[in-house]
Scaffold this active site. Structure first.
Site, PDB file in Angstrom:
ATOM      1  N   ASP A   6       0.867  -1.170   0.000  1.00  0.00           N
ATOM      2  CA  ASP A   6       0.000   0.000   0.000  1.00  0.00           C
ATOM      3  C   ASP A   6       0.914   1.233   0.000  1.00  0.00           C
ATOM      4  OD1 ASP A   6      -2.277   1.680   0.421  1.00  0.00           O
ATOM      5  OD2 ASP A   6      -1.847   1.656   2.570  1.00  0.00           O
ATOM      6  N   ASP A   8      -0.097   5.075   1.023  1.00  0.00           N
ATOM      7  CA  ASP A   8      -0.293   6.024   2.127  1.00  0.00           C
ATOM      8  C   ASP A   8      -0.330   5.308   3.475  1.00  0.00           C
ATOM      9  OD1 ASP A   8      -0.497   8.063   0.201  1.00  0.00           O
ATOM     10  OD2 ASP A   8      -2.662   7.770   0.030  1.00  0.00           O
ATOM     11  N   THR A  49      -2.637   1.092  -4.625  1.00  0.00           N
ATOM     12  CA  THR A  49      -3.149   2.216  -3.849  1.00  0.00           C
ATOM     13  C   THR A  49      -4.502   2.713  -4.342  1.00  0.00           C
ATOM     14  OG1 THR A  49      -2.608   4.476  -3.084  1.00  0.00           O
ATOM     15  CG2 THR A  49      -1.753   3.852  -5.236  1.00  0.00           C
ATOM     16  N   GLN A  51      -6.851   5.696  -4.883  1.00  0.00           N
ATOM     17  CA  GLN A  51      -6.742   7.158  -4.981  1.00  0.00           C
ATOM     18  C   GLN A  51      -8.084   7.726  -5.421  1.00  0.00           C
ATOM     19  OE1 GLN A  51      -4.274   9.011  -3.839  1.00  0.00           O
ATOM     20  NE2 GLN A  51      -3.097   7.211  -3.208  1.00  0.00           N
ATOM     21  N   SER A  52      -9.079   7.582  -4.525  1.00  0.00           N
ATOM     22  CA  SER A  52     -10.416   8.084  -4.842  1.00  0.00           C
ATOM     23  C   SER A  52     -10.422   9.604  -4.962  1.00  0.00           C
ATOM     24  CB  SER A  52     -11.410   7.655  -3.765  1.00  0.00           C
ATOM     25  OG  SER A  52     -11.117   8.281  -2.540  1.00  0.00           O
ATOM     26  N   CYS A  88      -6.209   2.951  -8.049  1.00  0.00           N
ATOM     27  CA  CYS A  88      -7.628   2.903  -8.395  1.00  0.00           C
ATOM     28  C   CYS A  88      -8.225   4.277  -8.148  1.00  0.00           C
ATOM     29  CB  CYS A  88      -8.363   1.848  -7.575  1.00  0.00           C
ATOM     30  SG  CYS A  88     -10.119   1.837  -7.987  1.00  0.00           S
ATOM     31  N   ARG A  99     -11.117  -1.227  -6.486  1.00  0.00           N
ATOM     32  CA  ARG A  99     -10.962  -0.412  -5.279  1.00  0.00           C
ATOM     33  C   ARG A  99     -10.911  -1.319  -4.056  1.00  0.00           C
ATOM     34  NH1 ARG A  99     -11.400   4.432  -2.583  1.00  0.00           N
ATOM     35  NH2 ARG A  99     -12.640   4.359  -0.683  1.00  0.00           N
ATOM     36  N   ASP A 125      -1.676  -0.719   5.853  1.00  0.00           N
ATOM     37  CA  ASP A 125      -1.940  -0.149   7.189  1.00  0.00           C
ATOM     38  C   ASP A 125      -3.423  -0.091   7.505  1.00  0.00           C
ATOM     39  OD1 ASP A 125      -2.381   2.003   5.294  1.00  0.00           O
ATOM     40  OD2 ASP A 125      -2.494   3.330   7.041  1.00  0.00           O
TER      41      ASP A 125
HETATM   42 MG   LIG Z   1      -2.848   3.134   3.582  1.00  0.00          MG
END
Ligand SMILES: [Mg+2]
Length: 181
Positions: A6, A8, A49, A51-52, A88, A99, A125
């Site tokens: 992942d 972030d 990751t 990324q909405s 995504c 997602r 995380d």
């Molecule tokens: Mg994260």
């Protein structure tokens, strides 16, 4: 081995309002070195990751690319690199199975790298990372950076066990590479 990460809260510090520009992208101590260790051990590394922020219209693809240029530069200073990045853009209200917690991006990566799910750990995380990994059949590793410590305390991991837990990406990679102590 292919290792899925992942972004972030694992590689860089997360923000409650997402990473909207390169200035807001700040690496977590040790994460670039950890990725360099995976590279040096000839493992492949891919980022998975959500990324909405794109689907919501807050930033566009060009800005996401600029953010990733900053990440690539920070990684290269530590002789680290990412083999492939999957993101995504879906907004939550129109999410496809790419997602997370959907397994779509993980399955794409497994196919692209001809990797076996059971041999491909996913390090994240958030509970949604663990749910996506479970659906894809990947071993699950939670780091306590980002949302990880709160997720660990929440009891939500009970539904996605087994999950290995480490303080940060550096410790998770050390464990994957079989470091002693
Ligand atoms: Mg994260």
């Amino acid at each position: 081995m292919l290792v899925l990460l992942d972004r972030d809260g694992v590689i860089n510090h997360d923000r409650p309002d997402s990473i909207k520009n390169p200035d807001e992208f700040v690496m977590i101590d040790g994460s670039a070195k950890a990725i360099a260790r995976l590279n040096a051990a000839r493992h492949q590394v891919a980022i998975i990751t959500n990324q909405s922020i794109i689907g919501r219209g807050t930033i566009d693809r060009a800005m996401l690319d600029r953010i990733h240029e900053k990440m690539t530069a920070a990684l290269s200073r530590e002789k680290a690199s990412i083999d492939r990045l999957y993101f995504c853009p879906d907004a939550p209200w129109e999410a496809t199975d790419r997602r997370k917690p959907g397994p779509g991006m993980l399955r794409e990566a497994l196919s692209d790298f001809s990797a076996s799910a059971s041999q491909t750990p996913f390090i994240g995380d958030n509970i949604t990372d663990m749910q996506a990994a479970l659906k894809a059949g990947c071993p699950r590793i939670l780091v306590r950076t980002g949302k990880g410590a709160d997720i660990q305390a929440s009891g939500k991991l009970a539904d996605v066990l087994p999950v290995k837990i480490h303080e940060n990406l550096s410790d998770a990679v050390a464990d994957l590479l079989g470091d002693v102590g």
